[in-house]
Design an enzyme around this catalytic site. Structure first.
Site, mmCIF file in Angstrom:
data_model
loop_
_atom_site.group_PDB
_atom_site.id
_atom_site.type_symbol
_atom_site.label_atom_id
_atom_site.label_comp_id
_atom_site.label_asym_id
_atom_site.label_seq_id
_atom_site.Cartn_x
_atom_site.Cartn_y
_atom_site.Cartn_z
ATOM 1 C CG ASP A 103 -9.442 -0.067 5.390
ATOM 2 O OD1 ASP A 103 -9.027 -0.303 4.248
ATOM 3 O OD2 ASP A 103 -8.745 -0.190 6.402
ATOM 4 C CE LYS A 112 -3.734 -2.464 2.315
ATOM 5 N NZ LYS A 112 -4.428 -2.748 3.592
ATOM 6 C CD GLN A 153 -3.306 -4.601 6.652
ATOM 7 O OE1 GLN A 153 -3.261 -3.583 5.970
ATOM 8 N NE2 GLN A 153 -3.895 -5.709 6.246
#
Length: 332
Positions: A152, A85, A129
């Site tokens: 997200d 990412k 994460q």
């Protein structure tokens, strides 16, 4: 022409199939390999589009979008995902940083860190994460992120907006699958779609997007969707799958989707990522789909790796740019 002759003629007639950039001729009932849906290629296109938009955005006098990732613990897979990412951020012109916390970090410390980022006007996107260590409540962490910075798309508010077909952040993997379907011109209107896996981050968002009406603020795709999961009996899964024009599997079960379950010409999207050990003792990435067998029946198929995986990162870049623009608009 007799009925028998006509039937025989129809059974072998050739169908012209449009595949990105080229026209291929296939016999309707042939066993030629399916068209490969190239996630690497499409993700590169999307990242190039995002980079162009960011360059224009900065050229208008705005600062570059900023994405902060929080990594709790030292899980190798999570470390690799975050690394990918950050590499993508650099490629498209997004400023980024990874905050690394020990796996013994208390939940309260993590929540405090998230709150600081929520208050930082120079931060547009925040991602924690997953998975987080067991002593930390994942739901509480997801809902601690400011919904406006929740790239997200995991916050309860954004999930609710998705259900209402309101403009919101769509989880990147689900959005990536939708984008592959769109860019390969796979029809969804009135089609039967089977999704294997009901996770709040992948399966359910895809179901919400694919089944709903196209007239809404966040347009749906007008399909009839069947959502299967771990408690769906195998014979029932096969029953539904055989009738599906599109099958999407996101379960993490190796070879769950077999050739005999596929309707000839169907589109098969494999979201699964499983690490297996080969007979030679090497580690290999595979999906949920028996790729070799299914590719002889399906019309379109995604490989693993190289299919949905790259799309997840690309759509995260898309969401981060979207967050940056919305924060500016909301503050004006």
């Amino acid at each position: 022409m007799t009925l028998f002759t006509r039937t025989l003629h129809l059974s072998v007639r050739l169908i012209r199939v449009q595949a990105r950039g080229s026209t291929q001729i296939h016999c309707k009932y042939s066993k030629k390999t399916a068209n490969i849906i190239d996630g690497k290629k499409i993700s590169a296109e999307i990242k190039a589009e995002v980079k162009k938009e960011i360059d224009q955005w900065v050229g208008q006098g705005h600062r570059r979008p900023c994405l902060i990732a929080i990594l709790v613990g030292e899980d190798p897979a999570s470390q690799k995902y975050v690394e990918n990412k950050m590499i993508a951020c650099k490629a498209v012109g997004i400023e980024s940083k990874t905050i690394r916390l020990a796996d013994t970090t208390e939940e309260s410390v993590l929540l405090t860190q998230i709150d600081k980022l929520n208050q930082d006007s120079n931060v547009d996107g925040i991602l924690v994460q997953l998975p987080v260590p067991e002593h930390i409540c994942e739901k509480k962490v997801m809902n601690a992120v400011d919904p406006q910075k929740d790239v997200d798309g995991f916050h309860t508010i954004n999930v609710g907006k998705l259900m209402a077909n309101a403009d919101t952040f769509v989880p990147a993997t689900a959005l990536g699958v939708i984008e592959l379907i769109k860019r390969y011109n796979i029809p969804t209107f009135g089609k039967n779609i089977v999704i294997c896996g009901r996770s709040k981050n992948v399966g359910l968002p895809m179901a919400l997007l694919l089944h709903s009406d196209a007239k809404y603020e966040l347009p749906g795709h007008e399909a009839t969707v069947t959502l299967c999961h771990r408690h769906t009996p195998p014979e029932e899964l096969e029953f539904f799958a055989k009738r599906a024009d599109i099958i999407i599997s996101a379960t993490g079960v190796v070879n769950l989707i077999k050739p005999q379950m596929i309707k000839p010409g169907a589109c098969v999207i494999d979201v699964g990522i499983n690490r297996i050990t080969t007979e030679e003792g090497k580690t290999k990435l595979v999906g949920d789909v028996d790729f070799e067998g299914v590719s002889k029946v399906a019309g379109y198929i995604t490989p693993v790796p190289g299919g949905v995986g790259p799309m997840t990162v690309a759509m995260l870049m898309f969401n981060t740019l979207k967050a940056a623009k919305q924060l500016v608009n909301n503050n004006n």
